[in-house]
Design a protein around this motif. Structure first.
Motif, PDB file in Angstrom:
ATOM      1  N   UNK A 298      -3.843  11.329  -8.427  1.00  0.00           N
ATOM      2  CA  UNK A 298      -4.166  10.476  -7.278  1.00  0.00           C
ATOM      3  C   UNK A 298      -4.212   9.006  -7.676  1.00  0.00           C
ATOM      4  N   UNK A 299      -4.853   8.720  -8.796  1.00  0.00           N
ATOM      5  CA  UNK A 299      -4.930   7.333  -9.259  1.00  0.00           C
ATOM      6  C   UNK A 299      -3.548   6.778  -9.575  1.00  0.00           C
ATOM      7  N   UNK A 300      -2.722   7.575 -10.225  1.00  0.00           N
ATOM      8  CA  UNK A 300      -1.372   7.119 -10.575  1.00  0.00           C
ATOM      9  C   UNK A 300      -0.504   6.916  -9.339  1.00  0.00           C
ATOM     10  N   UNK A 301      -0.660   7.775  -8.360  1.00  0.00           N
ATOM     11  CA  UNK A 301       0.126   7.653  -7.130  1.00  0.00           C
ATOM     12  C   UNK A 301      -0.291   6.435  -6.318  1.00  0.00           C
TER      13      UNK A 301
ATOM     14  N   UNK B 163       0.827  -1.194   0.000  1.00  0.00           N
ATOM     15  CA  UNK B 163       0.000   0.000   0.000  1.00  0.00           C
ATOM     16  C   UNK B 163       0.871   1.256   0.000  1.00  0.00           C
ATOM     17  N   UNK B 164       0.519   2.227  -0.811  1.00  0.00           N
ATOM     18  CA  UNK B 164       1.264   3.484  -0.886  1.00  0.00           C
ATOM     19  C   UNK B 164       0.958   4.285   0.383  1.00  0.00           C
ATOM     20  N   UNK B 165       1.969   4.712   1.135  1.00  0.00           N
ATOM     21  CA  UNK B 165       1.746   5.405   2.423  1.00  0.00           C
ATOM     22  C   UNK B 165       1.391   6.885   2.208  1.00  0.00           C
ATOM     23  N   UNK B 166       0.181   7.142   1.739  1.00  0.00           N
ATOM     24  CA  UNK B 166      -0.208   8.489   1.342  1.00  0.00           C
ATOM     25  C   UNK B 166      -0.151   9.480   2.502  1.00  0.00           C
ATOM     26  N   UNK B 167      -0.498   9.074   3.700  1.00  0.00           N
ATOM     27  CA  UNK B 167      -0.444  10.002   4.832  1.00  0.00           C
ATOM     28  C   UNK B 167       1.006  10.373   5.137  1.00  0.00           C
ATOM     29  N   UNK B 168       1.911   9.409   5.061  1.00  0.00           N
ATOM     30  CA  UNK B 168       3.337   9.721   5.254  1.00  0.00           C
ATOM     31  C   UNK B 168       3.853  10.647   4.165  1.00  0.00           C
TER      32      UNK B 168
ATOM     33  N   UNK C 157     -12.859   4.153   3.495  1.00  0.00           N
ATOM     34  CA  UNK C 157     -11.426   4.328   3.740  1.00  0.00           C
ATOM     35  C   UNK C 157     -10.637   4.517   2.445  1.00  0.00           C
ATOM     36  N   UNK C 158     -10.950   3.725   1.434  1.00  0.00           N
ATOM     37  CA  UNK C 158     -10.200   3.794   0.181  1.00  0.00           C
ATOM     38  C   UNK C 158     -10.408   5.137  -0.505  1.00  0.00           C
ATOM     39  N   UNK C 159     -11.614   5.673  -0.397  1.00  0.00           N
ATOM     40  CA  UNK C 159     -11.867   6.987  -0.998  1.00  0.00           C
ATOM     41  C   UNK C 159     -11.187   8.087  -0.180  1.00  0.00           C
ATOM     42  N   UNK C 160     -11.097   7.916   1.125  1.00  0.00           N
ATOM     43  CA  UNK C 160     -10.377   8.891   1.953  1.00  0.00           C
ATOM     44  C   UNK C 160      -8.930   8.992   1.489  1.00  0.00           C
ATOM     45  N   UNK C 161      -8.300   7.854   1.231  1.00  0.00           N
ATOM     46  CA  UNK C 161      -6.921   7.850   0.744  1.00  0.00           C
ATOM     47  C   UNK C 161      -6.827   8.560  -0.610  1.00  0.00           C
ATOM     48  N   UNK C 162      -7.800   8.309  -1.477  1.00  0.00           N
ATOM     49  CA  UNK C 162      -7.815   8.946  -2.786  1.00  0.00           C
ATOM     50  C   UNK C 162      -7.939  10.461  -2.640  1.00  0.00           C
TER      51      UNK C 162
ATOM     52  N   UNK D 271      -3.283  16.542  -2.495  1.00  0.00           N
ATOM     53  CA  UNK D 271      -1.847  16.728  -2.675  1.00  0.00           C
ATOM     54  C   UNK D 271      -1.561  17.236  -4.090  1.00  0.00           C
ATOM     55  N   UNK D 272      -2.287  16.721  -5.067  1.00  0.00           N
ATOM     56  CA  UNK D 272      -2.119  17.188  -6.454  1.00  0.00           C
ATOM     57  C   UNK D 272      -2.423  18.672  -6.568  1.00  0.00           C
ATOM     58  N   UNK D 273      -3.472  19.122  -5.901  1.00  0.00           N
ATOM     59  CA  UNK D 273      -3.787  20.558  -5.947  1.00  0.00           C
ATOM     60  C   UNK D 273      -2.657  21.374  -5.327  1.00  0.00           C
ATOM     61  N   UNK D 274      -2.058  20.863  -4.275  1.00  0.00           N
ATOM     62  CA  UNK D 274      -0.924  21.557  -3.665  1.00  0.00           C
ATOM     63  C   UNK D 274       0.237  21.643  -4.648  1.00  0.00           C
ATOM     64  N   UNK D 275       0.576  20.529  -5.263  1.00  0.00           N
ATOM     65  CA  UNK D 275       1.733  20.481  -6.157  1.00  0.00           C
ATOM     66  C   UNK D 275       1.522  21.293  -7.436  1.00  0.00           C
TER      67      UNK D 275
END
Length: 154
Positions: free
Chosen positions: A113-116, A10-15, A61-66, A72-76
Motif C-alpha cells: 500500500x505504501x509503495x503504491x 495522487x494515485x487513483x486507488x479507487x479507479x 481520508x488519507x488512511x481510507x486510501x491506504x 488490494x494487496x490481500x486480494x493480489x
C-alpha cells in the motif's frame, strides 16, 4: 510543489480497485477496525456485488486510501491463484485491525500500500522540494530579518 490534494499527482486507488472489479464503500465500522475485504460467498447477497472493500468512514481520508490499497494487496497476494477460492461459494475475507500488523501478510500488505500510494521517485522528489521550501522559509523569515537588523547596528 508538494500538494497531497493534487489529483494529477495522487494515485487513483479507487479507479485501480475498480479495474479489478471491486466496489468500495465507506461505513461506520467498529473503532478497532479500519476496513474489510469480502469476495464471493454471501458477499453478493449482502452487498449486490461479489468483490467489496469496506472502509471505516470515521478514519481520516488519507488512511481510507491506504486501507483500500492494503486490502488490494490481500486480494493480489492472498486470494488470487489460491485453489481453495476457485469455488465461489467459499468466502475470502480479511479485516484490517488498527493495531494488529505483526503478521508477514499484514506487513506485506502495508508495504504494498505504501509503495503504491507513495512511489519512491515521487516521494523523494517531493521530500527534496519540501526541504527546499523549508530552507527558503527559514532564510526569509529568520535569517534575512535578523541579518538586516545586524547591518543597521553599528
Amino acid at each position: 510543489m508538494f500538494d497531497i490534494f493534487n489529483k494529477k499527482t495522487s494515485i487513483p486507488i479507487v479507479k485501480i480497485v475498480k479495474a479489478f472489479n471491486f466496489k468500495t464503500y465507506t461505513e461506520t465500522l467498529s473503532d478497532k477496525l479500519s476496513g474489510d475485504i469480502y469476495i464471493n460467498g454471501d458477499t453478493k447477497q449482502k452487498y449486490g456485488h461479489n468483490k467489496i472493500i469496506l472502509v471505516n468512514k470515521n478514519e481520516p481520508f488519507f488512511h481510507q486510501r491506504f486501507v483500500i490499497a492494503h486490502e488490494l494487496a490481500h486480494y493480489l497476494f492472498d486470494f488470487l491463484g489460491k485453489d481453495k477460492y476457485h469455488d465461489s461459494i467459499i468466502k475470502f475475507s480479511d479485516t484490517y485491525y488498527k493495531n494488529q500488523h505483526e503478521t508477514p501478510e499484514e506487513k506485506r500488505a502495508n508495504r504494498f500500500a505504501a509503495s503504491l500510494l507513495m512511489p519512491e521517485k515521487f516521494l523523494l522528489n517531493n521530500i527534496r522540494l519540501l526541504k527546499m521550501k523549508i530552507a527558503m522559509n527559514y532564510l526569509l523569515y529568520y535569517i534575512y530579518p535578523n541579518f538586516s537588523k545586524l547591518l543597521l547596528i553599528q
